[in-house]
Structures are given as C-alpha cells and as structure tokens.
Enzyme design. Structure first.
Site, mmCIF file in Angstrom:
data_model
loop_
_atom_site.group_PDB
_atom_site.id
_atom_site.type_symbol
_atom_site.label_atom_id
_atom_site.label_comp_id
_atom_site.label_asym_id
_atom_site.label_seq_id
_atom_site.Cartn_x
_atom_site.Cartn_y
_atom_site.Cartn_z
ATOM 1 C CD GLU A 1 -14.789 3.376 -34.760
ATOM 2 O OE1 GLU A 1 -14.938 3.988 -35.886
ATOM 3 O OE2 GLU A 1 -13.883 3.318 -34.199
ATOM 4 C CG HIS B 1 -12.786 3.131 -40.487
ATOM 5 N ND1 HIS B 1 -14.087 3.123 -40.153
ATOM 6 C CD2 HIS B 1 -12.090 3.704 -39.356
ATOM 7 C CE1 HIS B 1 -14.456 3.534 -38.867
ATOM 8 N NE2 HIS B 1 -13.093 3.985 -38.634
ATOM 9 C CG HIS C 1 -8.956 2.043 -36.302
ATOM 10 N ND1 HIS C 1 -9.613 1.544 -35.003
ATOM 11 C CD2 HIS C 1 -9.955 3.238 -36.654
ATOM 12 C CE1 HIS C 1 -11.059 2.273 -35.148
ATOM 13 N NE2 HIS C 1 -11.003 3.280 -36.008
ATOM 14 C CD GLU C 2 -8.283 5.689 -39.239
ATOM 15 O OE1 GLU C 2 -9.277 5.757 -40.145
ATOM 16 O OE2 GLU C 2 -8.273 5.983 -38.060
HETATM 17 ZN ZN ZN Z 1 -12.629 4.376 -36.500
#
Ligand code: ZN
Length: 499
Positions: A291, A265, A261-262
């Site tokens: 996101e 980003h 997830h990170e």
């Molecule tokens: Zn996030």
C-alpha cells in the site's frame, strides 16, 4: 540428485503455480466472466485453494524446511527464504481441517448475509453471522497465539510484526494532531471542485489513464489494464501484472487516481525478481508496504503540484470545455480538497485515516470483548460524529459499507493507514537522496523515482520485515511525525494556514 534447497524451491513454485492460476480465474471473474458462470467458478476456486492448503502444510515440505533451517551452507538470501517459509508453514499447521471448514463455511454465509443486509439497509440481517464470525476469530487468536493482545494474532496475518500497541501509538498521533489540523482546515474556505464533476468523456479518460500509466513506466509488455467495477491489481508473475480501473463520466477524479494507485501497486509487482518466482524473495513484503507503493504514487506524486506542472496542459487540451478557464493552481487546490465524508473509499488524503482509525478501534473492541456486535451500528455512528462530525443516516452508508468483515478480514484495515504513513516517510527520504527528484517530476520524468523505489524496496522482496526495511531506508521505524509534517507542509499552503 537434487539437493534439498532445489526440492524446496520446486515445491514452493508448485504452490505458486496453483495460487496464480486461482488469480487468473479471480481476475477473469471480475473482468469478463458472465454472471451465470459464478457457481462453478466458486467451486473451481475452492478446489484450487484446497490444493494450496494441502501443499502448504504437507509433511514433505515440513521435513525439508526443518532440514534447511539447520543448513549452514545456504546463502543469506536462501536462509531468509527458508526462515520466512518456515514461519508461514508453522502458522498454517496451527489450523485444524475442522476449523478451516467451519471458518470457510461461516465466511461464505456471512458474505451473502452482508450483501443482503447492505441492499436492504438492515444490519440485523448481518448481525447473527457476524457474531458467529467474531467468535471464530477469537478462537483463531488463541489458536495462533500472541504475546500481548489477542488482536495482534490477526494483525500479524496481514502485517507481520504489527501489534495493537504500535498501532495505538500511530493512531494516537492521528487523534492528537491530524484531527485538530483537519478542524482548522474545515474552518477555512473550501476550494471549488465543481469543474471536476462536469462531463468527462469515457474514451478520452481511458486514453488519458493509459498515458498516465505509461509515464509511470508501467510495462505494457508485462501487464495490461482493463475495466472492472472495483479497481484492483493482481499478478500471475512479475512479467504479467494486471490492473483494472473504473470510469465515472461525471467525476474526473475516480479514474485518474485509481489508475495511479493501482499503477503504483503494479510497479511494485513488476519490480520483483522474476527469477525468484514463488519464493519469499520474489514476493511483495507485506500489505502495508504494498500500500505504501500505491499511496506514494497516488498522493505524494499525483496529488502534488510538481506532477501537474507538466501534465495539466495535456489534460486541459483534452478537456478544454471543462478546464480552459481553470488555472493549474486552481486545479491543484481542487484535487486536494479536504472534506469529512461518510464513505472510506472516496475519502480525501487526510480524513481517510479517521475512517481507518474508527475500524481499528472497533475491531480491537470486538476481539477483546469490550464491543458487542449488536452495539456496532450505534458505536459506529458515535465515532463518525466524534471524529468526522457527521450524522450517519443509515447502516448501508455506515457500518455495512465495507466488505472486509464479511470476508472475515479483521486486522486488514490498519495496513491502509500504515501504507500512507510509510509512503510519506519514504518519499521524504527519496527527496533527500535525490535533490533533483522534484524538478524531474516537474518535467514529467518519473524514472529517477521509480529507480529509487526499485533499488530501495522492490528488489528485496520478502527477505526482511517492514520495520527493518523502513529503518534501512530512512534510519528509523515508521514514525507518524513524517506523515504529519508532510501533511502540514502541503495543506497549510493550500488552505492559507499559519503553522
Ligand atoms: Zn491499494
């Protein structure tokens, strides 16, 4: 002599210098700072944010922007930069110093009250501060202005162009289609995921996480990963992007998917144009688009069977004691278990949106006055019963669970769901544009996907609105049906449902 555009650029880069210096201090605060450093760190951060506010609202900048706004000789990109900077400048100018001081003070008191309330499991401690904060937020809506609903003014701060009306339509889809779909899933047999909760050695997990990031082509020459209690991504420029993760030795899922997830980003930040440092064209587009990048990697990629076709063997070799008897299929089903739960941050890919929908409905009610702060715990608990079928045992795991309201962030939550819905829509398009994409992912080659994201999303920075970007890529604005089709396709197979 420098021309006006050069002067404008210099001014914006100065703001960026101060902003990103704050970001270094904030990163350090979460990762390394000893506890006793907190007091002066808070003072340093507040001084820097004061400087940013002064620079962002200076008359000098205003003059430059108005002059450039009428300059027909600017290129397309320069025009887009000036337009976006002027929008932001005009918004910032609407705040009086008096209002900013009052809001900052109330937020700081609210945050402390929220921490205490959560610890002592008592909403009443937070209630009077939250009432004050909601009143200020209502004033803020009037001060910023709106066309249809006061809440729009707050939504716009996080997601320019987002409105209550559009979100209502999105969440109508969640209510009408996703809620009954999850009910059907709940009636089926649950996949067994207990083997994910066995002991997974910390060091081995850390190294696995680094490999995961490398495979995603996270550039370690232009970034690094550290440990923090809440995973996050921050950046100081496109060539210095920091991610953090946390490791739970008794739940394999936590580190792996927070890493991805990170990482998602971070790839977005590393893909921004570093030469446009400090300018809108060198910044991320919006929170929902940010996101969309993290969720696309986390859900559409790292929770797919294609991704694990190549990676599962490596994982089995690393943790044979837990996984040697578990097939790839069983693993895939386990990491996609759907189960209503109380806490948003640990929710699965589908029920996650019920948590967001509940917060959206409550915020809208708080701002238009139909929900009173004192009723919050009961309103919250009723919605959890209605949408998730759960009894909320106490306020700490109910209405007090999230930090956002204590920070004065009303209008932030919906960007999480918008992000997932954009992710599904983008990923469907990526598969159409690139028929070999899945087979490359199966081989562990994530480069074609990253190239597609770079080309379609990252390189544009903030030169257009999220709606425009989405239309440009997929031919239509954000449409919940795309997410729903993706979800039905994937989860009907896992849960043996006929459509
Ligand atoms: Zn996030």
């Amino acid at each position: 002599m420098k021309n006006s555009y050069e002067k404008y650029k210099e001014h914006l880069q100065k703001i960026a210098d101060v902003n990103y210096s704050s970001a270094v201090l904030q990163w350090d605060q979460e990762v390394y700072m000893p506890g006793e450093g907190a007091k002066y760190r808070a003072q340093q951060l507040s001084t820097l944010s004061g400087i940013v506010h002064e620079l962002s609202t200076s008359d000098e900048l205003g003059k430059l922007l108005n002059e450039l706004n009428n300059d027909a000789t600017l290129s397309q990109k320069e025009k887009a930069n000036v337009k976006e900077s002027l929008r932001y400048y005009t918004e910032q100018k609407k705040y009086s110093t008096e209002f900013v001081i009052k809001l900052t003070q109330t937020i700081s008191e609210s945050f402390q009250a929220w921490q205490k309330a959560k610890k002592e499991n008592n909403f009443k401690i937070f209630q009077p501060l939250l009432e004050k904060l909601v009143e200020l937020k209502k004033q803020e809506c009037e001060l910023l202005g709106y066309e249809e609903h006061p809440y729009d003014a707050l939504l716009n701060q996080f997601e320019p162009g987002s409105t209550t009306k559009k979100l209502k339509k999105l969440f109508q889809g969640v209510r009408d289609e996703l809620v009954p779909f999850v009910k059907k899933i709940a009636a089926q047999q649950k996949p067994d995921y207990n083997f994910l909760l066995k002991h997974y050695d910390k060091d081995k997990q850390w190294h696995f996480g680094i490999d995961v990031l490398k495979q995603m082509l996270f550039d370690f020459e232009a970034g690094r990963q550290d440990i923090s209690s809440h995973p996050f991504t921050t950046n100081f420029n496109a060539k210095d992007v920091r991610v953090t993760t946390r490791i739970n030795e008794n739940d394999f899922r936590e580190m792996t998917w927070s890493c991805v997830h990170e990482g998602g980003h971070a790839l977005y930040e590393q893909g921004l144009n570093v030469d446009d440092y400090g300018l809108p064209s060198g910044e991320y587009l919006s929170l929902a688009i940010h996101e969309s990048q993290s969720r696309l990697w986390e859900n559409n990629v790292a929770r797919s069977s294609a991704y694990w076709k190549n990676n599962y063997k490596k994982l089995q070799d690393l943790f044979p004691e837990n996984l040697k008897d578990i097939s790839t299929e069983k693993f895939y089903e386990a990491i996609n278990a759907v189960e209503p739960s109380l806490i948003r941050t640990s929710a699965d890919e589908l029920t996650y949106h019920f948590h967001v929908m509940i917060r959206f409905e409550i915020e809208e009610g708080l701002i238009d006055g139909s929900v009173k702060v004192e009723e919050l715990p009961s309103v919250w608990n009723k919605k959890y019963k209605d949408y998730l079928g759960l009894e909320v045992p106490d306020d700490a795991s109910g209405v007090l669970q999230d930090i956002h309201w204590s920070h004065g962030s009303f209008g932030y939550f919906p960007t999480y769901s918008q992000g997932s819905f954009y992710a599904a829509q983008f990923f469907i398009q990526a598969l159409k544009d690139n028929p070999n994409l899945l087979s490359e992912i199966e081989k562990g080659n994530l480069k074609p996907l990253l190239n597609w994201l770079r080309e379609k999303i990252h390189r544009h920075g903030r030169t257009l609105k999220a709606d425009e970007l989405c239309k440009q890529i997929t031919g239509e604005e954000l449409n919940f049906n795309n997410f729903m089709n993706y979800a039905k396709n994937k989860f009907s197979k896992i849960y043996n449902l006929t459509l």
